[in-house]
Design a protein around this motif. Structure first.
Motif, PDB file in Angstrom:
ATOM      1  N   GLY A   1       0.802  -1.227   0.000  1.00  0.00           N
ATOM      2  CA  GLY A   1       0.000   0.000   0.000  1.00  0.00           C
ATOM      3  C   GLY A   1       0.830   1.270   0.000  1.00  0.00           C
ATOM      4  N   THR A   2       0.255   2.332   0.574  1.00  0.00           N
ATOM      5  CA  THR A   2       0.931   3.634   0.658  1.00  0.00           C
ATOM      6  C   THR A   2       2.175   3.521   1.534  1.00  0.00           C
ATOM      7  OG1 THR A   2      -1.198   4.736   0.460  1.00  0.00           O
ATOM      8  CG2 THR A   2       0.603   6.058   1.345  1.00  0.00           C
ATOM      9  N   ASP A   3       3.205   4.243   1.151  1.00  0.00           N
ATOM     10  CA  ASP A   3       4.461   4.234   1.915  1.00  0.00           C
ATOM     11  C   ASP A   3       4.186   4.487   3.404  1.00  0.00           C
ATOM     12  OD1 ASP A   3       6.985   4.868   3.075  1.00  0.00           O
ATOM     13  OD2 ASP A   3       7.755   5.391   1.107  1.00  0.00           O
ATOM     14  N   TYR A   4       4.634   3.535   4.213  1.00  0.00           N
ATOM     15  CA  TYR A   4       4.346   3.580   5.655  1.00  0.00           C
ATOM     16  C   TYR A   4       4.918   4.817   6.342  1.00  0.00           C
ATOM     17  CZ  TYR A   4       9.113   1.654   6.028  1.00  0.00           C
ATOM     18  OH  TYR A   4      10.470   1.449   5.937  1.00  0.00           O
ATOM     19  N   HIS A   5       6.002   5.391   5.787  1.00  0.00           N
ATOM     20  CA  HIS A   5       6.592   6.591   6.408  1.00  0.00           C
ATOM     21  C   HIS A   5       5.539   7.696   6.542  1.00  0.00           C
ATOM     22  CE1 HIS A   5      10.252   4.600   4.775  1.00  0.00           C
ATOM     23  NE2 HIS A   5      10.790   5.045   5.895  1.00  0.00           N
ATOM     24  N   TYR A   6       4.762   7.900   5.457  1.00  0.00           N
ATOM     25  CA  TYR A   6       3.737   8.954   5.484  1.00  0.00           C
ATOM     26  C   TYR A   6       2.619   8.596   6.449  1.00  0.00           C
ATOM     27  CZ  TYR A   6       5.980   9.852   0.944  1.00  0.00           C
ATOM     28  OH  TYR A   6       6.883  10.063  -0.059  1.00  0.00           O
TER      29      TYR A   6
ATOM     30  N   THR B   1       5.730  -0.701 -18.139  1.00  0.00           N
ATOM     31  CA  THR B   1       6.335   0.541 -18.621  1.00  0.00           C
ATOM     32  C   THR B   1       6.502   1.499 -17.442  1.00  0.00           C
ATOM     33  OG1 THR B   1       4.190   1.576 -19.031  1.00  0.00           O
ATOM     34  CG2 THR B   1       5.170   0.310 -20.851  1.00  0.00           C
ATOM     35  N   GLU B   2       7.294   2.521 -17.635  1.00  0.00           N
ATOM     36  CA  GLU B   2       7.507   3.490 -16.546  1.00  0.00           C
ATOM     37  C   GLU B   2       6.208   4.204 -16.195  1.00  0.00           C
ATOM     38  OE1 GLU B   2      10.914   6.560 -15.023  1.00  0.00           O
ATOM     39  OE2 GLU B   2      10.988   5.838 -17.092  1.00  0.00           O
ATOM     40  N   GLU B   3       5.380   4.443 -17.205  1.00  0.00           N
ATOM     41  CA  GLU B   3       4.091   5.105 -16.983  1.00  0.00           C
ATOM     42  C   GLU B   3       3.192   4.246 -16.088  1.00  0.00           C
ATOM     43  OE1 GLU B   3       0.564   7.223 -19.662  1.00  0.00           O
ATOM     44  OE2 GLU B   3       1.916   5.781 -20.599  1.00  0.00           O
ATOM     45  N   THR B   4       3.093   2.960 -16.394  1.00  0.00           N
ATOM     46  CA  THR B   4       2.290   2.034 -15.582  1.00  0.00           C
ATOM     47  C   THR B   4       2.872   1.917 -14.183  1.00  0.00           C
ATOM     48  OG1 THR B   4       1.741   0.793 -17.577  1.00  0.00           O
ATOM     49  CG2 THR B   4       1.321  -0.301 -15.490  1.00  0.00           C
ATOM     50  N   PHE B   5       4.190   1.838 -14.103  1.00  0.00           N
ATOM     51  CA  PHE B   5       4.891   1.768 -12.811  1.00  0.00           C
ATOM     52  C   PHE B   5       4.494   2.952 -11.931  1.00  0.00           C
ATOM     53  CE2 PHE B   5       8.504   3.201 -10.224  1.00  0.00           C
ATOM     54  CZ  PHE B   5       8.824   2.055  -9.497  1.00  0.00           C
ATOM     55  N   ASN B   6       4.483   4.157 -12.504  1.00  0.00           N
ATOM     56  CA  ASN B   6       4.153   5.363 -11.738  1.00  0.00           C
ATOM     57  C   ASN B   6       2.696   5.399 -11.283  1.00  0.00           C
ATOM     58  OD1 ASN B   6       6.745   6.419 -11.840  1.00  0.00           O
ATOM     59  ND2 ASN B   6       6.381   7.466 -13.785  1.00  0.00           N
ATOM     60  N   VAL B   7       1.815   4.781 -12.055  1.00  0.00           N
ATOM     61  CA  VAL B   7       0.386   4.748 -11.691  1.00  0.00           C
ATOM     62  C   VAL B   7       0.149   3.721 -10.582  1.00  0.00           C
ATOM     63  CG1 VAL B   7      -1.941   4.149 -12.484  1.00  0.00           C
ATOM     64  CG2 VAL B   7      -0.444   5.550 -13.932  1.00  0.00           C
ATOM     65  N   ILE B   8       0.627   2.493 -10.801  1.00  0.00           N
ATOM     66  CA  ILE B   8       0.376   1.401  -9.840  1.00  0.00           C
ATOM     67  C   ILE B   8       1.078   1.649  -8.509  1.00  0.00           C
ATOM     68  CG2 ILE B   8       0.678  -1.078  -9.376  1.00  0.00           C
ATOM     69  CD1 ILE B   8       0.388  -1.571 -12.354  1.00  0.00           C
ATOM     70  N   PHE B   9       2.297   2.187  -8.589  1.00  0.00           N
ATOM     71  CA  PHE B   9       3.094   2.328  -7.374  1.00  0.00           C
ATOM     72  C   PHE B   9       3.208   3.776  -6.883  1.00  0.00           C
ATOM     73  CE2 PHE B   9       4.870  -1.495  -9.578  1.00  0.00           C
ATOM     74  CZ  PHE B   9       4.240  -2.411  -8.746  1.00  0.00           C
ATOM     75  N   LYS B  10       2.180   4.566  -7.197  1.00  0.00           N
ATOM     76  CA  LYS B  10       2.143   5.947  -6.701  1.00  0.00           C
ATOM     77  C   LYS B  10       2.135   5.922  -5.168  1.00  0.00           C
ATOM     78  CE  LYS B  10      -0.599  10.151  -6.929  1.00  0.00           C
ATOM     79  NZ  LYS B  10      -1.950  10.699  -7.109  1.00  0.00           N
ATOM     80  N   ASN B  11       3.002   6.692  -4.548  1.00  0.00           N
ATOM     81  CA  ASN B  11       3.112   6.748  -3.069  1.00  0.00           C
ATOM     82  C   ASN B  11       3.459   5.401  -2.433  1.00  0.00           C
ATOM     83  OD1 ASN B  11       2.375   9.470  -3.170  1.00  0.00           O
ATOM     84  ND2 ASN B  11       0.202   8.967  -3.050  1.00  0.00           N
TER      85      ASN B  11
ATOM     86  N   PRO C   1       6.179   2.238  -1.297  1.00  0.00           N
ATOM     87  CA  PRO C   1       7.594   2.041  -0.943  1.00  0.00           C
ATOM     88  C   PRO C   1       8.404   1.507  -2.124  1.00  0.00           C
ATOM     89  CG  PRO C   1       6.155   1.060   0.725  1.00  0.00           C
ATOM     90  CD  PRO C   1       5.283   1.453  -0.423  1.00  0.00           C
ATOM     91  N   ILE C   2       7.724   0.896  -3.096  1.00  0.00           N
ATOM     92  CA  ILE C   2       8.420   0.324  -4.255  1.00  0.00           C
ATOM     93  C   ILE C   2       9.104   1.418  -5.076  1.00  0.00           C
ATOM     94  CG2 ILE C   2       8.075  -1.005  -6.411  1.00  0.00           C
ATOM     95  CD1 ILE C   2       5.855  -2.510  -4.901  1.00  0.00           C
ATOM     96  N   LYS C   3       8.619   2.662  -4.926  1.00  0.00           N
ATOM     97  CA  LYS C   3       9.239   3.797  -5.611  1.00  0.00           C
ATOM     98  C   LYS C   3      10.714   3.942  -5.185  1.00  0.00           C
ATOM     99  CE  LYS C   3       6.417   6.181  -8.321  1.00  0.00           C
ATOM    100  NZ  LYS C   3       5.981   7.500  -7.994  1.00  0.00           N
ATOM    101  N   ARG C   4      11.031   3.390  -4.017  1.00  0.00           N
ATOM    102  CA  ARG C   4      12.407   3.501  -3.514  1.00  0.00           C
ATOM    103  C   ARG C   4      13.404   2.786  -4.433  1.00  0.00           C
ATOM    104  NH1 ARG C   4      14.375   1.415   2.330  1.00  0.00           N
ATOM    105  NH2 ARG C   4      16.525   2.087   2.184  1.00  0.00           N
ATOM    106  N   ALA C   5      12.953   1.686  -5.027  1.00  0.00           N
ATOM    107  CA  ALA C   5      13.827   0.940  -5.944  1.00  0.00           C
ATOM    108  C   ALA C   5      13.907   1.624  -7.299  1.00  0.00           C
ATOM    109  CB  ALA C   5      13.310  -0.486  -6.109  1.00  0.00           C
ATOM    110  N   LYS C   6      12.957   2.532  -7.552  1.00  0.00           N
ATOM    111  CA  LYS C   6      12.820   3.223  -8.832  1.00  0.00           C
ATOM    112  C   LYS C   6      12.484   2.217  -9.952  1.00  0.00           C
ATOM    113  CE  LYS C   6      15.653   7.239  -7.702  1.00  0.00           C
ATOM    114  NZ  LYS C   6      16.078   6.905  -6.357  1.00  0.00           N
TER     115      LYS C   6
END
Length: 307
Positions: free
Chosen positions: A100-105, A278-288, A290-295
């Motif tokens: 889910g949403t990044d636990y830090h927030y 794709t990067e576009e799909t990645f940004n939609v599915i993983f918005k906010n 923790p997976i964003k950390r791996a980029k």
């Protein structure tokens, strides 16, 4: 204004429950004497790998009064993240904490609200909230506060709900009633040691972070060592193996935090979709997430390595 130490303690624990925390334990702020040689030895053996930040602020890491001046109490809190549903079987796997949403927030907001409640109810209390982003030995403080024991896997474990939860702290300059550490209930079980495919748990209670699948898939910025090929069991971000096999986790219950609910697409994606993301799909599915950390590139690197 509450002035009784026991009433203050009671108020803080009831507020923690109101905010959705799984448990709350309190310790006297100070120096973690038993952890000092343990941490030093761990660092000397380079078990932190490329996580050089673990070498910084050694004194603050061990003494919360150096981290928060005039602090009297460390309030340790647990927040459940165990999901109701898991990914489909034919998928590259993501650690449950990252669904889910990044636990830090999520947790920082709850901690700030808890501190605000304490200040409103008790008075001019100073404190700082910590969520896995400062030199605080979370598990050591949680264990000292009676919230569980640090198991052979290195995870904090409780008899009631296992280990699928986040640990956070609020360190404040108010004296409170303190809790006591609980006993170890790992017994003769070695399920976590036996199951780890990279032998990252080098001995009971000792984890070589630089061999952990979570380290390779999140922290490591270089190429994953070729000798690890075939050992990741399809884990593309993090790893839950040592927790999944822990007998105490049969008591895990689904969380009730809506922000930790995953994007449905994450649960349904099969390997082919992961490989073609794709990067576009990645940004939609993983918005906010923790997976964003791996980029995006980091996730693609991990998937390519697993193929």
């Amino acid at each position: 204004m509450i002035i009784s130490k026991s009433k203050n303690t009671q108020f803080i624990k009831s507020e923690a429950t109101r905010l959705g925390f799984l448990a709350c334990g309190i310790s006297k702020s100070g120096f973690l004497e038993e952890e000092a040689p343990r941490l030093e030895n761990w660092l000397n053996k380079n078990y932190n790998g490329q996580m050089s930040y673990m070498e910084n602020h050694f004194d603050k890491r061990l003494d919360t009064t150096k981290l928060v001046e005039d602090s009297k109490s460390v309030i340790s809190l647990l927040l459940n993240y165990y999901p109701e549903n898991n990914q489909v079987s034919d998928a590259y796997k993501v650690s449950k904490y990252a669904y889910g949403t990044d636990y830090h927030y999520v947790i920082k907001d709850k901690l700030n609200e808890l501190l605000f409640s304490i200040q409103s109810q008790i008075g001019n209390i100073n404190g700082r909230a910590f969520v896995d982003s400062a030199p605080v030995l979370d598990r050591a403080w949680a264990a000292k506060s009676g919230l569980g024991w640090v198991g052979k896997s290195g995870n904090l474990i409780t008899q009631k709900v296992g280990s699928f939860y986040f640990i956070a702290e609020l360190i404040i300059d108010l004296e409170l009633d303190y809790d006591y550490a609980t006993s170890d209930h790992c017994g003769s079980c070695t399920a976590c040691l036996d199951a780890c495919p990279t032998q990252a748990i080098v001995a009971p209670y000792v984890v070589d972070g630089s061999k952990c699948i979570s380290y390779f898939t999140i922290e490591l910025k270089d190429s994953i060592p070729i000798e690890m090929k075939g050992k990741f069991d399809d884990w593309a971000f993090g790893c839950d193996i040592c927790q999944d096999v822990c007998p105490w986790n049969r008591f895990s219950k689904a969380h009730n935090e809506p922000l930790f609910d995953p994007n449905p697409k994450l649960l349904s994606m099969k390997k082919k979709e992961w490989e073609e993301i794709t990067e576009e799909t990645f940004n939609v599915i993983f918005k906010n997430s923790p997976i964003k950390r791996a980029k995006f590139n980091g996730l693609k690197r991990n998937i390519t390595f697993l193929k």
